[in-house]
Design a protein around this motif. Structure first.
Motif, short mmCIF file in Angstrom:
data_model
loop_
_atom_site.label_atom_id
_atom_site.label_comp_id
_atom_site.label_asym_id
_atom_site.label_seq_id
_atom_site.Cartn_x
_atom_site.Cartn_y
_atom_site.Cartn_z
N THR A 1 -3.21 6.67 -6.68
CA THR A 1 -3.33 5.41 -6.67
C THR A 1 -4.91 4.93 -6.31
N ASP A 2 -5.68 5.99 -6.51
CA ASP A 2 -7.34 5.76 -6.10
C ASP A 2 -7.27 5.17 -4.76
N GLY A 3 -6.51 5.66 -3.66
CA GLY A 3 -6.52 5.34 -2.32
C GLY A 3 -5.84 4.19 -2.10
N LYS A 4 -5.28 3.19 -2.96
CA LYS A 4 -4.67 2.04 -2.64
C LYS A 4 -3.30 1.99 -2.13
N GLY A 5 -2.41 2.83 -2.58
CA GLY A 5 -1.18 2.84 -2.12
C GLY A 5 -0.50 2.17 -3.29
N VAL A 6 0.90 2.22 -3.11
CA VAL A 6 1.67 1.91 -4.17
C VAL A 6 2.25 0.33 -3.86
N ASP A 7 2.84 -0.54 -4.66
CA ASP A 7 3.43 -1.63 -4.50
C ASP A 7 4.76 -1.85 -3.74
N GLN B 1 2.29 12.87 0.11
CA GLN B 1 1.58 11.84 0.52
C GLN B 1 0.10 11.75 0.15
N ALA B 2 -0.44 12.87 0.27
CA ALA B 2 -1.98 12.90 -0.27
C ALA B 2 -2.03 12.40 -1.73
N ARG B 3 -1.21 13.20 -2.50
CA ARG B 3 -0.97 13.14 -4.06
C ARG B 3 -0.84 11.53 -4.32
N ALA C 1 2.66 -4.11 11.14
CA ALA C 1 1.58 -4.99 11.16
C ALA C 1 0.48 -4.36 10.99
N GLN C 2 0.41 -3.03 11.79
CA GLN C 2 -0.54 -2.25 11.79
C GLN C 2 -0.96 -1.72 10.39
N LYS C 3 0.09 -1.12 9.93
CA LYS C 3 -0.02 -0.45 8.33
C LYS C 3 -0.13 -1.48 7.36
N GLY C 4 -0.35 -2.77 7.66
CA GLY C 4 -0.71 -3.63 6.48
C GLY C 4 0.21 -4.73 6.21
N SER C 5 0.79 -5.22 7.21
CA SER C 5 1.94 -6.39 7.06
C SER C 5 2.79 -5.99 5.96
N LEU C 6 3.40 -4.60 6.23
CA LEU C 6 4.39 -4.12 5.33
C LEU C 6 5.79 -4.94 5.35
N SER D 1 2.36 5.26 2.19
CA SER D 1 2.10 5.39 0.81
C SER D 1 1.91 3.95 0.21
N LEU D 2 2.37 3.04 1.10
CA LEU D 2 2.31 1.49 0.58
C LEU D 2 1.03 0.91 0.94
N LYS D 3 0.57 0.08 -0.20
CA LYS D 3 -0.59 -0.78 -0.04
C LYS D 3 -0.34 -1.91 0.81
N PRO D 4 -1.30 -2.52 1.26
CA PRO D 4 -1.05 -3.86 2.41
C PRO D 4 -0.04 -4.72 1.72
N LEU D 5 0.62 -5.28 2.33
CA LEU D 5 1.97 -6.39 1.93
C LEU D 5 2.93 -5.62 1.13
N GLY D 6 2.93 -4.32 0.77
CA GLY D 6 4.04 -3.67 0.06
C GLY D 6 5.32 -3.69 0.64
N MET D 7 6.21 -3.43 -0.24
CA MET D 7 7.55 -3.40 0.18
C MET D 7 8.30 -1.96 0.26
N MET D 8 8.88 -1.42 1.25
CA MET D 8 9.68 -0.38 1.48
C MET D 8 11.09 -0.71 1.21
N ILE D 9 11.85 -0.17 0.18
CA ILE D 9 13.17 -0.39 0.22
C ILE D 9 13.77 1.21 0.58
N SER D 10 14.45 1.05 1.66
CA SER D 10 15.28 2.14 2.11
C SER D 10 16.70 1.93 1.66
#
Length: 324
Positions: A204-210, A197-199, A253-258, A227-236
């Motif tokens: 991503t310079d602290g921005k997270g992934v799409d 997670q830290a890596r 919502a708390q983590k950025g409207s994921l 690990s997601l940036k705000p508005l990012g998509m998690m595909i499980s």
């Protein structure tokens, strides 16, 4: 008659039995196929164990390749003698031959071998819907992909590279990480020696992934969200470490409207025309050399229990097939 692997009760690999079964003739909308090779997938283990319950007794296996032996009424996209491959329901691919619905069976180009055809359909069509049918992705986007040296992972690494998408992978050893990078991952994190997670934040310079593409499930779900940036998509899309537990939707919502989705391949390929279009894109990727199908494990029908043990112990890389 055809040798076929079945289960009569859910359980461990010891529940797998090799029996002789009558094949029969195809009815309307069906074909009979003589298999040349069969694919092995985690979903087979989930069905065997009962995580995905089935009516029993039941033959296993979701993908294979072979030669069309007979065609039922109403089937127009396949003919006797055609080379073919499929990922489809119902299960039954662990067999020398079977009768099955024709809609998701695809004509296999001559440029693709039977072994490749058996190894690529379920995982390759999964990669297709991950990159093209789940959320918009474009060149320059960044994807985090867990289990990047596995069957879907090595295809995804190449798929991402072919479309200019940056893929950050994770895997459990330096050797597996090297394999993912060799196949197109921008970088691969060894989660057994690094804080992945830290890596990811560092990369991503602290921005997270799409987008995160996660087939591991329970063990990585929370870290994937982080690990997601705000508005990012998690595909499980899998449960290799166990099913994801219930969680409070407010966390998104708390983590950025994921956004979170739990897709399955078989919902995407349920429509005949859509399935054929998806397969055509996959065949183009493989025939052009943009995606190479790496087969690292081969077992016989008699060795299916050992094949399941090897898969569940995560001792595999690339694709695993059953040879006939």
């Amino acid at each position: 008659m055809a040798r076929t692997v079945i289960i009569e009760e859910h359980g461990g690999p010891e529940a797998l039995k090799l029996v002789d079964r009558e094949v029969g003739e195809p009815g309307p909308g069906e074909i009979r196929i003589a298999h040349k090779a069969c694919g092995l997938n985690f979903i087979d283990c989930y069905q065997r164990s009962g995580l995905y319950p089935m009516n029993l007794p039941q033959a296993l296996g979701m993908e294979a390749s072979g030669i069309i032996e007979a065609v039922g009424d109403g089937v127009t996209h396949l003919a006797v003698g055609d080379r073919a491959a499929y990922a489809a329901v119902p299960p039954g691919a662990y067999s020398e031959a079977r009768v099955m619905p024709a809609a998701q069976v695809c004509k296999l180009p001559d440029a693709i071998s039977f072994e490749e055809g058996a190894a690529m359909m379920l995982k390759g069509l999964t990669a297709q819907y991950l990159f093209h049918r789940t959320t918009p992705l474009k060149a320059g986007d960044t994807v985090l992909f867990h289990a990047a040296a596995g069957g879907v992972g090595l295809i995804a690494c190449q798929w991402a590279k072919s479309e200019g998408i940056r893929l950050i992978g994770t895997a459990g050893s330096d050797e597996k990480c090297a394999l993912a990078v060799e196949h197109g991952a921008d970088v691969c994190i060894n989660y057994s020696t690094e804080d992945w997670q830290a890596r990811v934040q560092e990369l991503t310079d602290g921005k997270g992934v799409d987008v995160v593409m996660d087939s591991v499930g329970k063990d990585t779900f929370e870290g994937s969200l982080d690990s997601l940036k705000p508005l990012g998509m998690m595909i499980s899309f899998g449960n290799a470490s166990g099913a994801v537990e219930a969680f409070n939707l407010g966390i998104l919502a708390q983590k950025g409207s994921l956004k979170v989705t739990r897709p399955t391949l078989f919902a995407h390929i349920a429509d005949h025309d859509v399935c054929q279009e998806m397969a055509a894109m996959l065949f183009e990727k493989v025939a052009s050399g943009k995606v190479k199908i790496r087969i690292d494990q081969r077992f016989t029908l008699e060795e299916v229990p050992e094949a399941h043990r090897t898969l569940e112990a995560r001792r595999t890389t690339g694709q695993t097939i059953l040879t006939l």
